[in-house]
Design a protein around this motif. Structure first.
Motif, PDB file in Angstrom:
ATOM      1  N   ARG A 178      -8.860 -28.908  77.367  1.00  8.29           N
ATOM      2  CA  ARG A 178      -8.336 -27.594  77.740  1.00  8.29           C
ATOM      3  C   ARG A 178      -7.477 -27.023  76.624  1.00  8.29           C
ATOM      4  NH1 ARG A 178      -3.995 -25.470  81.188  1.00  8.29           N
ATOM      5  NH2 ARG A 178      -4.803 -23.707  82.382  1.00  8.29           N
ATOM      6  N   LEU A 179      -7.717 -25.769  76.320  1.00 12.48           N
ATOM      7  CA  LEU A 179      -6.871 -25.019  75.397  1.00 12.48           C
ATOM      8  C   LEU A 179      -6.320 -23.815  76.138  1.00 12.48           C
ATOM      9  CD1 LEU A 179      -9.494 -25.993  73.393  1.00 12.48           C
ATOM     10  CD2 LEU A 179      -7.978 -24.963  71.729  1.00 12.48           C
TER      11      LEU A 179
ATOM     12  N   ILE B  28     -14.371 -19.716  79.212  1.00  9.38           N
ATOM     13  CA  ILE B  28     -13.180 -19.018  78.739  1.00  9.38           C
ATOM     14  C   ILE B  28     -12.756 -18.030  79.812  1.00  9.38           C
ATOM     15  CG2 ILE B  28     -12.198 -17.569  76.932  1.00  9.38           C
ATOM     16  CD1 ILE B  28     -14.330 -18.620  75.045  1.00  9.38           C
ATOM     17  N   SER B  29     -11.499 -18.067  80.179  1.00  8.51           N
ATOM     18  CA  SER B  29     -10.985 -17.144  81.193  1.00  8.51           C
ATOM     19  C   SER B  29      -9.719 -16.486  80.676  1.00  8.51           C
ATOM     20  CB  SER B  29     -10.710 -17.870  82.510  1.00  8.51           C
ATOM     21  OG  SER B  29      -9.762 -18.902  82.327  1.00  8.51           O
ATOM     22  N   GLY B  30      -9.484 -15.270  81.110  1.00  7.90           N
ATOM     23  CA  GLY B  30      -8.293 -14.533  80.694  1.00  7.90           C
ATOM     24  C   GLY B  30      -7.701 -13.764  81.854  1.00  7.90           C
ATOM     25  N   ARG B  31      -6.385 -13.726  81.928  1.00  6.62           N
ATOM     26  CA  ARG B  31      -5.708 -12.962  82.967  1.00  6.62           C
ATOM     27  C   ARG B  31      -4.364 -12.482  82.446  1.00  6.62           C
ATOM     28  NH1 ARG B  31      -3.342 -17.391  87.234  1.00  6.62           N
ATOM     29  NH2 ARG B  31      -3.298 -19.170  85.825  1.00  6.62           N
ATOM     30  N   LEU B  32      -3.880 -11.446  83.086  1.00  3.35           N
ATOM     31  CA  LEU B  32      -2.588 -10.873  82.748  1.00  3.35           C
ATOM     32  C   LEU B  32      -1.651 -11.050  83.936  1.00  3.35           C
ATOM     33  CD1 LEU B  32      -3.744  -7.530  81.098  1.00  3.35           C
ATOM     34  CD2 LEU B  32      -3.324  -9.729  79.998  1.00  3.35           C
ATOM     35  N   LEU B  33      -0.440 -11.518  83.669  1.00  5.12           N
ATOM     36  CA  LEU B  33       0.561 -11.737  84.702  1.00  5.12           C
ATOM     37  C   LEU B  33       1.651 -10.683  84.556  1.00  5.12           C
ATOM     38  CD1 LEU B  33       0.867 -15.633  84.486  1.00  5.12           C
ATOM     39  CD2 LEU B  33      -0.642 -14.271  85.927  1.00  5.12           C
ATOM     40  N   LEU B  34       1.840  -9.887  85.603  1.00  4.52           N
ATOM     41  CA  LEU B  34       2.808  -8.792  85.587  1.00  4.52           C
ATOM     42  C   LEU B  34       4.056  -9.229  86.351  1.00  4.52           C
ATOM     43  CD1 LEU B  34      -0.113  -7.540  85.273  1.00  4.52           C
ATOM     44  CD2 LEU B  34       0.842  -5.444  86.221  1.00  4.52           C
TER      45      LEU B  34
ATOM     46  N   VAL C   4      -9.486 -22.016  77.454  1.00  4.78           N
ATOM     47  CA  VAL C   4     -10.816 -22.555  77.169  1.00  4.78           C
ATOM     48  C   VAL C   4     -10.894 -23.919  77.819  1.00  4.78           C
ATOM     49  CG1 VAL C   4     -12.450 -23.252  75.383  1.00  4.78           C
ATOM     50  CG2 VAL C   4     -10.931 -21.306  74.987  1.00  4.78           C
ATOM     51  N   GLU C   5     -11.851 -24.108  78.700  1.00  2.31           N
ATOM     52  CA  GLU C   5     -11.951 -25.370  79.422  1.00  2.31           C
ATOM     53  C   GLU C   5     -13.339 -25.956  79.285  1.00  2.31           C
ATOM     54  OE1 GLU C   5     -10.081 -25.762  83.227  1.00  2.31           O
ATOM     55  OE2 GLU C   5      -9.191 -23.768  83.064  1.00  2.31           O
ATOM     56  N   SER C   6     -13.364 -27.293  79.233  1.00  6.54           N
ATOM     57  CA  SER C   6     -14.619 -28.028  79.159  1.00  6.54           C
ATOM     58  C   SER C   6     -14.860 -28.698  80.504  1.00  6.54           C
ATOM     59  CB  SER C   6     -14.562 -29.082  78.047  1.00  6.54           C
ATOM     60  OG  SER C   6     -15.683 -29.950  78.123  1.00  6.54           O
ATOM     61  N   PRO C   7     -15.855 -28.245  81.285  1.00  7.13           N
ATOM     62  CA  PRO C   7     -16.137 -28.888  82.575  1.00  7.13           C
ATOM     63  C   PRO C   7     -16.482 -30.365  82.435  1.00  7.13           C
ATOM     64  CG  PRO C   7     -17.266 -26.765  82.402  1.00  7.13           C
ATOM     65  CD  PRO C   7     -16.725 -27.088  81.044  1.00  7.13           C
ATOM     66  N   ALA C   8     -16.957 -30.769  81.252  1.00  9.03           N
ATOM     67  CA  ALA C   8     -17.350 -32.171  81.057  1.00  9.03           C
ATOM     68  C   ALA C   8     -16.168 -33.093  80.826  1.00  9.03           C
ATOM     69  CB  ALA C   8     -18.321 -32.270  79.880  1.00  9.03           C
ATOM     70  N   GLY C   9     -14.972 -32.534  80.613  1.00  7.21           N
ATOM     71  CA  GLY C   9     -13.787 -33.373  80.424  1.00  7.21           C
ATOM     72  C   GLY C   9     -13.453 -33.600  78.970  1.00  7.21           C
ATOM     73  N   SER C  10     -13.056 -34.816  78.626  1.00 11.74           N
ATOM     74  CA  SER C  10     -12.535 -35.146  77.300  1.00 11.74           C
ATOM     75  C   SER C  10     -13.524 -34.794  76.195  1.00 11.74           C
ATOM     76  CB  SER C  10     -12.192 -36.640  77.248  1.00 11.74           C
ATOM     77  OG  SER C  10     -11.687 -36.982  75.975  1.00 11.74           O
ATOM     78  N   ARG C  11     -12.971 -34.363  75.056  1.00  8.12           N
ATOM     79  CA  ARG C  11     -13.789 -33.950  73.908  1.00  8.12           C
ATOM     80  C   ARG C  11     -13.486 -34.857  72.720  1.00  8.12           C
ATOM     81  NH1 ARG C  11     -17.452 -29.954  74.931  1.00  8.12           N
ATOM     82  NH2 ARG C  11     -16.904 -28.621  73.165  1.00  8.12           N
ATOM     83  N   ASP C  12     -14.500 -35.068  71.869  1.00  5.41           N
ATOM     84  CA  ASP C  12     -14.281 -35.870  70.673  1.00  5.41           C
ATOM     85  C   ASP C  12     -13.638 -35.015  69.592  1.00  5.41           C
ATOM     86  OD1 ASP C  12     -16.287 -34.276  69.530  1.00  5.41           O
ATOM     87  OD2 ASP C  12     -17.854 -35.741  69.949  1.00  5.41           O
ATOM     88  N   GLY C  13     -13.326 -35.658  68.447  1.00  2.92           N
ATOM     89  CA  GLY C  13     -12.592 -34.969  67.394  1.00  2.92           C
ATOM     90  C   GLY C  13     -13.306 -33.748  66.866  1.00  2.92           C
ATOM     91  N   ALA C  14     -14.616 -33.844  66.597  1.00  5.46           N
ATOM     92  CA  ALA C  14     -15.357 -32.708  66.059  1.00  5.46           C
ATOM     93  C   ALA C  14     -15.419 -31.568  67.065  1.00  5.46           C
ATOM     94  CB  ALA C  14     -16.772 -33.155  65.663  1.00  5.46           C
ATOM     95  N   SER C  15     -15.602 -31.905  68.336  1.00  8.66           N
ATOM     96  CA  SER C  15     -15.666 -30.866  69.363  1.00  8.66           C
ATOM     97  C   SER C  15     -14.327 -30.157  69.506  1.00  8.66           C
ATOM     98  CB  SER C  15     -16.073 -31.475  70.705  1.00  8.66           C
ATOM     99  OG  SER C  15     -17.374 -32.043  70.629  1.00  8.66           O
ATOM    100  N   ARG C  16     -13.243 -30.875  69.366  1.00 12.24           N
ATOM    101  CA  ARG C  16     -11.923 -30.255  69.475  1.00 12.24           C
ATOM    102  C   ARG C  16     -11.717 -29.232  68.364  1.00 12.24           C
ATOM    103  NH1 ARG C  16      -7.864 -35.270  71.122  1.00 12.24           N
ATOM    104  NH2 ARG C  16      -9.304 -36.271  72.570  1.00 12.24           N
TER     105      ARG C  16
END
Length: 497
Positions: A415-416, A363-369, A456-468
Motif C-alpha cells: 500500500r502506498l 488507485i483511489s482518491g478522495r478529498l476530506l473537507l 495505491v493498493e495491491s489486492p495480492a498483498g506483499s510486493r517484491d523489491g522491483a514491484s515496489r
C-alpha cells in the motif's frame, strides 16, 4: 528572645518533617487537579511512550527524577515551604503558550506548557529555595514530553547524505533519489526508523542524567549534552553506511538490512559506553559536597496561604482551557468525504469516480473537507491515520504544481498513500504558517482545510523489491498529472466564499 524554627533531623532521614504536611497535601491536591485539567496531554504522552520505540525510555523518567531528588534530600535540611504568588507571572506566560499551541495544533507544545505549569505550581507552593535545591530533578522532567518527531525528515536526509558521501569516497557505484539509494547489490531505503531519532532522544535523556550525576560545572554539563546530541547523529550515519557496505560485499541488500535495528542498538550501546568512559576522567561527583542551606528563620506557612497560592496557580492554568471550551475544541470534527477527479495515465482505466485500475493495482482518491473550527492537529492526525504511522515505512515527496504530496509506502509494499492539504485555495504544507492561518480560521470561521488522499493498493498483498519501485514510479506519475484534477478540486473546496 526570638527563636529560630528549624526542621528536625528526620528531614534528612527521608521522613516528612513537622510543618511540611499541609504544604505536601496542598501540593498533591494541586497535582491531581492539574492532571485532570491536562488529561488529554497526559494521555497523548503515555500513548506515545507505549507506541513508539523512540520514547519507551520515558517510562523511566519519573523514577529517575525521584532518585535524583532523593540523592539531594540533604539540601532540604532546615527549609520550610514558603509559598509565593510570584510564580503566577511565568505561569501566565505558560498558559498563553498552551493556548497558542492548542490553536496551532502542536501537541508537544501543549505538553511542554502543561509541564511548565505543573512545575510552577509546585514552586509556588514550596517556594523558590526548595525549587533551587531540587532544580536538577525538576529540570529532568522535561524528558516526560515526547518531543523531537519534527526532526525526523531532517535526520533522514542527514543519514542519506552520509551514506552517499561514504559511497563516493569509497568509489562504489550508486544512484540516489532523495531517500532511496541504489547500489549494484540492491536498493536501500532510508526509512523513518533509520533516521536515528530513537538513538538521539535516548542519548539525550541518558546524557542529561549522566551530566547531572557526574558533573557540577555548567560548562561540562552543556558539553555532555552537546555530545549526547551530535555523536548519535553521526554514529547513526556511520551505522547506515556500514549496512550498505555490508550489502555491497554480501551482494544482497535484503541480507544486510535484516535485523538492522538490532545491530543499531548494539552499535548505539557501544557508542554510549565509549562516551561514558571518555567522560570519567573529568567527573566531578567526588568533589566536596556543598553545605546545606542555612536554617529557615520563618515559621511553616498557614494552610489558608497555601490554599490561596495553589488556587491562584490553578486559576491561571485553567483559564486557557475554559476559553477553548467556549470556542469549541479544535481537535474534534469529522471531515466530509468526496471522490477526487482522478486523471488516468496511459494504460489505466477509470471504472468509477475517484478510482483507477492499473493492471494489478487499484488507485483511489478522495478529498476530506474539515469544518472550520478544527485546528491543524485534526488534519495531521487524519493524514497520519490514513497513511499509517509505521516508522519502517518508506517516505518520500512528490511535487505537482504548487502542491507537495507526502507519500508513504508500507513495509510490505502492498500500500502506498500520498496526502496533500489546501487552505484558502492554496496548498498548505503543515508548517507554522498553515497552522497559524487555520488557528485564526478556527476563531473567525469560514471554509475549513481540505485533505487530499491518493492511495495505491495491491489486492495480492506483499510486493517484491522491483514491484515496489514500479509502484512508487506509478504513484509519482499519477500525482504529477493531477494538477487539473484533485489539486484544482481541493483548492476550490477550500477557498473562502
Amino acid at each position: 528572645m526570638s527563636t529560630t524554627r528549624t526542621a528536625p533531623p528526620a528531614a534528612v532521614a527521608g521522613l516528612v518533617p513537622r510543618g511540611w504536611a499541609p504544604a505536601l497535601l496542598v501540593l498533591l491536591a494541586s497535582l491531581a487537579a492539574l492532571g485532570t485539567l491536562f488529561a488529554q496531554e497526559v494521555a497523548a504522552a503515555v500513548e506515545t511512550w507505549d507506541r513508539s520505540t523512540a520514547y519507551n525510555h520515558c517510562w523511566l523518567v519519573l523514577p529517575l527524577a525521584a532518585w535524583l531528588a532523593w540523592e539531594r534530600r540533604a539540601r532540604l535540611a532546615g527549609l520550610y515551604p514558603q509559598p509565593t504568588t510570584l510564580f503566577a507571572i511565568p505561569a501566565l506566560g505558560a498558559a498563553m503558550a498552551w493556548l497558542a499551541a492548542e490553536r496551532l495544533g502542536i501537541m508537544e507544545g501543549r505538553q511542554l506548557a502543561a509541564l511548565a505549569l505543573t512545575v510552577l505550581a509546585a514552586l509556588s507552593v514550596l517556594g523558590w529555595r526548595i525549587g533551587r535545591a531540587m532544580a536538577a530533578p525538576l529540570a529532568y522532567l522535561v524528558f516526560l514530553v515526547p518531543f523531537g518527531a519534527f526532526a525526523v525528515p531532517a535526520l533522514q536526509r542527514v543519514t542519506a547524505w552520509m551514506i552517499v558521501a561514504g559511497l563516493q569516497l569509497l568509489g562504489i557505484p550508486h544512484f540516489a533519489d532523495d531517500l532511496v539509494i541504489e547500489i549494484p547489490s540492491g536498493t536501500f531505503l532510508v526509512a523513518e526508523a533509520c533516521a536515528g531519532l530513537r538513538f538521539t532522544i535516548a542519548s539525550l535523556a541518558f546524557g542529561a542524567l549522566y551530566a547531572l550525576v557526574m558533573f557540577r560545572s555548567p560548562a561540562r554539563r552543556l558539553t555532555v549534552l552537546a555530545l549526547a546530541l551530535v555523536v548519535p547523529i553521526l554514529a547513526n550515519g556511520l551505522r547506515a553506511l556500514g549496512i550498505v557496505l555490508l550489502g555491497h560485499h554480501l551482494g544482497s541488500a535484503e541480507a544486510a538490512a535484516a535485523d538492522h535495528l538490532i545491530y543499531g542498538w548494539v552499535f548505539f550501546s557501544v557508542v554510549i559506553l565509549l562516551l561514558v568512559l571518555l567522560g570519567l576522567p573529568f567527573r566531578q561527583d567526588a568533589a566536596k559536597t556543598l553545605p546545606p542551606p542555612a536554617a529557615a528563620t520563618v515559621a511553616p506557612p498557614r494552610p489558608a496561604i497555601l490554599l490561596g497560592v495553589a488556587g491562584l496557580q490553578l486559576a491561571v492554568a485553567a483559564a486557557p482551557s475554559a476559553l477553548v471550551a467556549a470556542l469549541g475544541p479544535g481537535g474534534d470534527g469529522h471531515p466530509a468525504a468526496v471522490a477526487a477527479r482522478l486523471t488516468a495515465p496511459e494504460g489505466c482505466s477509470a471504472p468509477a469516480p475517484g478510482v483507477l485500475r492499473c493492471q494489478d493495482l487499484v488507485i483511489s482518491g478522495r478529498l476530506l473537507l474539515f469544518p472550520s473550527h478544527v485546528t491543524w492537529a485534526a488534519v495531521t492526525a487524519e493524514g497520519n491515520r490514513l497513511a499509517g504511522e509505521d516508522d519502517e515505512a518508506v517516505t518520500f515527496s512528490v511535487a505537482s504544481g504548487d502542491a507537495v504530496w507526502r507519500a508513504r509506502q508500507s513495509p510490505d509494499g502492498s500500500r502506498l498513500v500520498a496526502v496533500a492539504s489546501w487552505l484558502h485555495g492554496q496548498p498548505a504544507g503543515g508548517g507554522i504558517r498553515s497552522r497559524a492561518e487555520q488557528g485564526w480560521n478556527s476563531l473567525v470561521g469560514g471554509k475549513g482545510p481540505v485533505l487530499a488522499v491518493v492511495s495505491v493498493e495491491s489486492p495480492a498483498g506483499s510486493r517484491d523489491g522491483a514491484s515496489r519501485l514500479r509502484d512508487r514510479a506509478l504513484l509519482r506519475r499519477v500525482l504529477e498529472m493531477q494538477g487539473s484534477g484533485p489539486a484544482r478540486q481541493a483548492a476550490e473546496l477550500s477557498r473562502q466564499p
